[in-house]
Scaffold this active site. Structure first.
Site, PDB file in Angstrom:
ATOM      1  N   ALA A 118      18.706   2.929  77.206  1.00 29.76           N
ATOM      2  CA  ALA A 118      18.252   4.019  76.343  1.00 29.76           C
ATOM      3  C   ALA A 118      17.318   4.996  77.028  1.00 29.76           C
ATOM      4  CB  ALA A 118      17.571   3.440  75.103  1.00 29.76           C
ATOM      5  N   SER A 119      16.692   4.600  78.129  1.00 31.97           N
ATOM      6  CA  SER A 119      15.741   5.494  78.796  1.00 31.97           C
ATOM      7  C   SER A 119      16.417   6.376  79.842  1.00 31.97           C
ATOM      8  CB  SER A 119      14.628   4.665  79.458  1.00 31.97           C
ATOM      9  OG  SER A 119      15.187   3.725  80.378  1.00 31.97           O
ATOM     10  N   ASP A 121      19.273   9.237  81.493  1.00 31.34           N
ATOM     11  CA  ASP A 121      19.623  10.623  81.190  1.00 31.34           C
ATOM     12  C   ASP A 121      20.785  10.736  80.214  1.00 31.34           C
ATOM     13  OD1 ASP A 121      17.634  11.840  82.550  1.00 31.34           O
ATOM     14  OD2 ASP A 121      18.834  12.502  84.260  1.00 31.34           O
ATOM     15  N   ALA A 123      21.798   8.707  77.880  1.00 33.16           N
ATOM     16  CA  ALA A 123      21.364   8.373  76.516  1.00 33.16           C
ATOM     17  C   ALA A 123      20.561   9.515  75.906  1.00 33.16           C
ATOM     18  CB  ALA A 123      20.552   7.085  76.527  1.00 33.16           C
ATOM     19  N   LYS A 124      19.627  10.046  76.675  1.00 34.14           N
ATOM     20  CA  LYS A 124      18.748  11.105  76.146  1.00 34.14           C
ATOM     21  C   LYS A 124      19.493  12.411  75.899  1.00 34.14           C
ATOM     22  CE  LYS A 124      15.655  10.498  79.463  1.00 34.14           C
ATOM     23  NZ  LYS A 124      14.431  10.608  80.296  1.00 34.14           N
ATOM     24  N   LYS A 288      37.270  16.117  74.211  1.00 33.80           N
ATOM     25  CA  LYS A 288      37.127  17.577  74.176  1.00 33.80           C
ATOM     26  C   LYS A 288      38.088  18.170  73.139  1.00 33.80           C
ATOM     27  CE  LYS A 288      34.330  18.185  77.866  1.00 33.80           C
ATOM     28  NZ  LYS A 288      33.038  18.892  77.830  1.00 33.80           N
ATOM     29  N   HIS A 346      39.528  11.700  84.456  1.00 34.49           N
ATOM     30  CA  HIS A 346      39.615  12.874  83.581  1.00 34.49           C
ATOM     31  C   HIS A 346      40.967  13.576  83.692  1.00 34.49           C
ATOM     32  CE1 HIS A 346      35.513  12.116  82.862  1.00 34.49           C
ATOM     33  NE2 HIS A 346      34.968  12.947  83.717  1.00 34.49           N
ATOM     34  N   ARG A 447      32.624  27.742  86.970  1.00 35.19           N
ATOM     35  CA  ARG A 447      32.713  26.481  86.236  1.00 35.19           C
ATOM     36  C   ARG A 447      33.835  26.596  85.224  1.00 35.19           C
ATOM     37  NH1 ARG A 447      30.347  25.305  81.174  1.00 35.19           N
ATOM     38  NH2 ARG A 447      30.347  23.058  80.680  1.00 35.19           N
ATOM     39  N   ARG A 574      35.831  29.549  96.910  1.00 36.14           N
ATOM     40  CA  ARG A 574      36.968  29.079  96.122  1.00 36.14           C
ATOM     41  C   ARG A 574      37.515  27.751  96.639  1.00 36.14           C
ATOM     42  NH1 ARG A 574      39.119  33.146  92.780  1.00 36.14           N
ATOM     43  NH2 ARG A 574      38.143  35.182  93.109  1.00 36.14           N
TER      44      ARG A 574
END
Length: 599
Positions: A118-119, A121, A123-124, A288, A346, A447, A574
């Site tokens: 939980a601590s 990144d 999770a937060k 997504k 992915h 991006r 590119r």
């Protein structure tokens, strides 16, 4: 309205009685019978939720021949407000009133969500905000509790303070935002413990039971931790913190191993303590919005399905690019590289969804069966069909951007690729000979994540002279932009107004931000809700994982054994030149090199 039977949404038969003909113009005052053969569990659940919002309908569920009494609605709903172009607003989840997946009664069941790590990144920044968004949209059950678990010493108040900094309300629904946040935070607690301590997990179990207060306990564990401690946590949670009278499910984050052998070993270890149905391997890209829309676009629009084959499609491109480097995460990334981090999971999962045959139904197993068939039909990757690259330092506009090996957490002689392009082939009747080109990289010029479908040339095109020597400009292209600025657009040829015959290439465009005012949910929201509901369609099954690793493992071993150096490319460019030669080898031009901006 309230659901009259605890298992209504998932029962084998669900009858809708329409007492007012205006509610269902094509329905008789008798009944409409919905069967499992035509609806998935999730569809039935959504149907039950939507039915509750119509004040003149009663849902009566039959199970083993018994008829449950309908419940009179307690709140009168106002008529639905129409949005632009006649679109009806999305019906709120209101899952807290529906207990079909949680137990025998609203007050007799609960859901406890434990975020292990939980601590960290993830999770937060992702998990807690996603859980709050589900709470804000009334998509969590009435009785739920969230526990953070990590080695760090922390009080409940400290966890709540940490979590509160990352919570936001919907852009289009900001009423009662602070009240909702406070209510949510009061459901969040913390327990400190070691990841390999059954005693610490037994202490967590006692705390969970206090909050469950004798109700049926359904428990979800989210493993937001490094893969090397997965098994320790699963063992301790299974032996000390499993539910005794409800379900127990575990969400596992990637990476799922580094190759076929380590992945298989991880699966075997997990299955010592869990069944396959309890394991939810998460790939957030499958959550997504545009990836979800991929099968809808194809299977519910007659214009696309007949074209979805080698007869009409020239090539398919799956492109992922980030405009930033590893930025301090080099130590983790250097152990995996871009192929393992992005392509093997992915992009390959999106490819399988894109190329699969029509499933028997929307049931999770039917969809996953078709995806596995695609993966097993794919030709093993060959070294000559792959190009790798690594970004180097570059100065632009007076700003110097560091190279990959300039990262202090990365070895100076690292050969780990930060860019890869590959040509893949599916050896089946639908896709034989069609190149599927994948490209993924860090520190590139923009991006984006998108699927580009380039169609074949029109045979004997009467207007080919109007395009000059660039015949590629005469072909149609379907683009599904997953992120950012979600959109679906189709490039077509049309005549420019005027007396002459001049052709132009234009976009038929569905731009989500312009079309829909509602904010698009984060992928983690959808996947967490699916895990709570037991919907496995967007999670990866073990045989899927095996088939995916079988494609990439021989290639990865060859790269590492031969110590093949990646081609260097400047930060913000590119990518390596080799990627263009790879595409040209199959008479393909990368579609993202143009300037097709959608407005």
């Amino acid at each position: 309205m309230a659901v009259s039977s605890p298992n209504c949404a998932f029962s084998s038969r669900c009858i809708l009685h329409a007492s007012t003909p205006s509610n269902h113009q094509h329905a008789s005052p008798s009944s409409i019978l919905l069967t499992e053969s035509s609806f998935s569990e999730r569809a039935l659940r959504r149907f039950a939720l939507e039915s509750r919002n119509k004040s003149h309908q009663d849902v009566v569920c039959l199970q083993d021949g018994a008829v449950a009494a309908a419940v009179t609605p307690s709140v009168k709903e106002s008529p639905p407000m129409k949005l632009k172009d006649g679109i009806l607003p999305v019906i709120p989840c209101q899952v807290h009133e529906d207990v079909s997946t949680f137990g025998p009664g609203d007050d007799a069941s609960s859901v406890s969500i434990t975020v292990v790590g939980a601590s960290g990144d993830l999770a937060k920044k992702k998990i807690f905000p996603a859980l709050f968004a589900l709470y804000y949209e009334d998509c969590l059950p009435k009785h739920f509790t969230i526990f953070g678990y990590a080695r760090s010493k922390m009080a409940d108040a400290e966890l709540r303070n940490m979590v509160s900094k990352t919570l936001t309300c919907r852009i289009d629904k900001r009423e009662n935002c602070n009240d909702k946040m406070e209510q949510f935070l009061q459901r969040c607690f913390y327990h400190s413990g070691q990841y390999d301590s059954e005693e610490n997990f037994a202490e967590l179990d006692r705390k969970l039971k206090q909050h469950e207060a004798g109700r049926v306990s359904n428990r979800l564990f989210y493993l937001s931790i490094p893969p090397n401690i997965f098994i320790n946590v699963v063992k301790c949670a299974s032996l000390s913190t499993s539910s005794s009278n409800g379900w127990t499910r575990v969400i596992v984050e990637k990476p799922f191993g580094r190759d076929s052998e380590s992945s298989a070993a991880l699966t075997r270890s997990l299955k010592q303590y869990l069944t396959e149905d309890q394991i939810f391997r998460i790939d957030h890209y499958l959550g997504k919005e545009l990836v979800e829309n991929l099968s809808v676009l194809r299977f519910s629009n007659l214009v696309f399905e007949p074209l979805w084959s080698r007869q009409y499609i020239r090539n398919v491109q799956l492109i992922f690019s980030e405009d930033f480097g590893t930025e301090g995460r080099g130590g983790y990334f250097d152990n995996y590289g871009i192929i393992r981090d992005i392509m093997q999971n992915h992009l390959l999962q999106i490819l399988a969804l894109f190329a699969m045959e029509t499933p028997v139904s929307l049931d999770a197993e039917d969809i996953r069966n078709e995806k596995v068939k695609v993966l097993r039909s794919m030709r093993p990757l060959q070294l000559e069909n792959v190009v790798t690259g690594q970004y180097k330092s570059h100065t632009k506009g007076g700003v110097t951007y560091p190279g990959y090996t300039d990262d202090t957490t990365v070895p100076n002689d690292s050969l780990t690729p930060t860019f890869a392009a590959a040509a893949l082939f599916i050896d089946n009747a639908r896709w034989d000979g069609v190149p599927f080109l994948m490209k993924a990289g860090k520190a590139l010029h923009n991006r984006r994540a998108e699927i580009r479908v380039q169609f074949r040339h029109v045979p004997g095109n009467l207007y080919k002279r109007s395009f000059g020597t660039d015949l590629d400009r005469a072909t149609n292209e379907l683009v599904i932009r997953v992120q950012p600025d979600e959109a679906i657009y189709l490039k077509i040829n049309n005549k420019v107004p005027g007396l002459g015959m001049r052709l132009d290439r234009s976009n038929l465009n569905l731009h989500y931000a312009a079309r829909y005012s509602k904010e698009i949910p984060d992928a983690y929201e959808r996947l967490l809700l699916d895990a709570i509901e037991g919907e496995r369609r967007l999670f990866i099954r073990s045989d899927e994982l095996d088939a995916a690793w079988d494609l990439f493992t021989p290639l990865l071993k060859e790269f590492e054994e031969k110590k093949i150096a990646p081609e260097l490319y400047p930060y913000g460019s590119r990518g390596p030149v080799g990627a263009h030669y790879l595409a040209a080898k199959y008479k393909v031009r990368w579609g993202d090199l143009g300037s097709d901006q959608v407005h």
